[in-house]
Design an enzyme around this catalytic site. Sequence first.
Site, PDB file in Angstrom:
ATOM      1  N   GLU A 436     -45.257   5.218  -4.167  1.00 20.35           N
ATOM      2  CA  GLU A 436     -45.583   6.650  -4.238  1.00 20.35           C
ATOM      3  C   GLU A 436     -45.665   7.279  -2.849  1.00 20.35           C
ATOM      4  O   GLU A 436     -46.662   7.904  -2.488  1.00 20.35           O
ATOM      5  CB  GLU A 436     -46.888   6.864  -5.002  1.00 20.35           C
ATOM      6  N   GLU A 510     -46.366   1.220 -12.943  1.00 19.04           N
ATOM      7  CA  GLU A 510     -47.702   1.697 -13.294  1.00 19.04           C
ATOM      8  C   GLU A 510     -47.602   2.466 -14.598  1.00 19.04           C
ATOM      9  O   GLU A 510     -46.686   3.281 -14.771  1.00 19.04           O
ATOM     10  CB  GLU A 510     -48.299   2.598 -12.208  1.00 19.04           C
TER      11      GLU A 510
END
Length: 954
Positions: A436, A510
Amino acid sequence: MWHFFKRVLLALSLLAWLLPAGAQAPRERINIDRDWRFAYGHAFDAGQDFGHGTRAFFFAKAGYGDGPAAPGFKDAGWRRVDLPHDWAVELPFDARGNTNHGSKAIGRAFPENSVGWYRKTIDIPASDRGRRIALEFDGAYRDSVVWVNGHYLGREPSGYSGFRHDITDYLDYGGTNTIVVRVDATVEEGWFYEGAGIYRHAWLTKTAPLHVAQWGTFVKSTVAGGRAAIEVDLTVRNDADKAARFTAEHRILGPDGGTLASTRAAGLGVGAAATADSRQRLALVNPRLWSLDDPHRYVLRTTLLQDGRIVDTYDTRFGIRTVAFDPDKGFSLNGKRIKLQGTNNHQDHAGVGVALPDGLQDWRLEQLKSFGVNAYRTAHHPPTPELLDATDRLGMLVIDEHRMMGTSPEIVSQLERLVRRDRNHPSVILWSVGNEEWALEGKPLGTHLAQRMHAIVKRLDPTRRTSVAASSSGRGTSLGADVIGFNYGAQHDVDAFHRAHPDKPAAMTEEGSTLTTRGIYVDDRAKVHLNAYDRQGRPGNSLSIEEGWRRVQERDWMSGMFVWTGFDYRGETTPFGWPAISSQFGMLDTTGVLKDTAWYLKAWWRPEPMVHILPHWNWPGREGQPIDVRVYSNGDEVELLQDGRSLGRKPMVRDSHLRWSVPYAPGQLEAVAYRRGVRIAGTEVATTGAPATVHLSGGMGGLAADGRAVAVVWVNVRDREGRLVPTASDRVDFAVSGPLRIIGVGNGDPGSHEADRPAERHAFVPLSGWRTLALNGPDAGPDAGFAVAPDADMTNWRDPTQWLPPEQQPPRTPYMVLRGQFDRPRLAAGQSAMLFIDQLDPGQQVHVNGRRVTPEMVDGSPAVPLDPALLRDRNSVAYVLPTPADGVAGLFDRSAGTSRWGNVRVTTAAAPWRRSLFNGWAQVIVQSTGEAGTGTLTATAQGLAPTSLQFEVR
């Protein structure tokens, strides 16, 4: 078994023949975790940082380490600690603390808590002269600086990368050596609890000048036709001042220690102060493959010989297996397709913070495996080596994650250390080089950096693929990823990405971020508690656990799913902030108790028949009101019964759950699971009575007497019928006797501010204002009395810290007074003060405020307990002693910046070990002390029958 012992004896005989008589083992790796000294420093006030950084030339000249970095510094009164050690977990919670880091009193607002000093002395025998000796740390959080014998060695900014210093040139052979580490945890590296201190192991490695380099072997294997082709890359380091010729031998050892394959290469060469690489090949017939069910490993024993003598032996554990990420078929292990049933995890556990004992690593993995987890993502940093040892041994796949994207020398060094260290672990299936990275995700620079980092990894390990975990896809880092990691399906059009990039394998790195509090079934936001029913935690951004898993199951090309997260962890307190102190994303709470969502996963991730009911059945005051009852099971039908009466039998859709609305009445609910009409499992929840007894369970009953072994003990209360009370909140006190110590307690409550690890706290007040006066004798009439009097006028006394030229030296007298002072320490209730002094001369006298005192020995140092009633606003300490042969100047030179002349320690006693139950559960972790015997853990609670648990420590 006899064959094994014969081989061991043969190997020892061969080693004895090859080594000269009385020679040392060719390589020693010594754990140095035990018996460090620890004290808090200060992030910016040198006075509170033991004067560090104030000595002239301290950083300009070699060997000028000052304050605690000075080899002669007196660390009397510092706490004794063993590594791994996390001082942050010992700190209180504070509303000013960063909620992302668990609201601990550390960081910029707490400079007095954010720096820690560690000191340790080691003896190096004279026989080690000529060897290479290295100091190795598996990790310290954060920004650590190391000195040996006052010499600065270097700095490691990362809180997660292991680091190494060759200390050969700085050692006193045949003497005592001082290691000093200053750790500064002021700056946060992540957005989750990261702890503070030397929270991983420390080692001393001794080798010959010619030796296998650190992480200097890489074992690669290919399997085909019932054979494994083994390729060994070897890096040899030569620290001698001339080139060397050597022979390298590799042997693959089986479980009994026997040689299964070997190869030998003679005539290899390496230059002076250089490294050399070589590659050798071996073959195994019918290799036993490493797998989830049979995590078999081999040992590669590498031996280096010079002139026919062994100079190094280096063992490498490895496994033989094949892994593949296919863009159409997903992941496969040894040719068998497997869905990755994974969780993301930080290194953080209730009670101990990030300083996890090795046994706790195993225990946590077993808790994950209990509900079907087969894969582990080390979010978001390199793991401790012992975690990967455990995943290798227990059979769990790993995504090994680097800390930060980039190609600067510092970042590349950290990436290379990660890959070199971990590439022989069969459990590691994928390298993650980013997570991210929002500043890069949508930019061409993100694509470029991902590709560059992929190339760096491939150079070091061509056997595995790399990944980037992205919160948005279709550009930037996701295009540079080798294997795309989707973070949260709701944030991506995964099918569109797959169509646009059909050659790119994928995994859901995730998913979930569900927000649930273990044992809570009605939201209570004032207590930061959220109900435990599975649902979308952040609608529009993430899915429920069930939705996420079903989407992954529906796509053959998706390699698997990693739930955010396995365990709850301190910090990242979404959606609350203070007073919440931990996350609620986990499938288990911070102590490792399974939440209901873990039971959902167990239904579809484990093969054993099971059925689970939620919620509990203690709802006083809600009689007649409907309760949302849900059932998880891997049966094809489930029947729910209330007090023996059927409430219906329903078919179970795969990867789903069942639901009933049941009016509450005290009694019992029972769920029965069927498969093809046959009962396969049953469970029940019942209304319990009031708490009656404390109950301890989960300890193994035996511990190794090594000072490291741990037992995780569950704490509950039970009613008179022996049933666990699921709503109990009793406070339980703990005590141990025998060779046991408690190292942590917890209960999984995200709003609890109780101490996880009560610890004694020391603050130090240095003595200052030093002056000396010449005396003719120790009791030289009124002069001596004046010299130690509390209100003596020292205006014309000599300042011993100031250098005087020879011509200005005063006449030398037989005796002298050395006198300092300290302000009255501010003592709160429960605090005590002690004066630590030095033994400057065997015949010295010590006076405090004019009164002669006799010091006692405290932890190896002379000390004087200070009675608050006898203290003044300004207090004096006076030594009367014979004048040293080298005078006042020599006395000062030996004082390590006056630190040896004394300090006052203010001690805050540790709180007692106690914890309140949270929804019926708490946890206490005990550890052996290093001695053998019978240890007992006792638990008591007001109004309840106490209990105890015994451990044989041997």
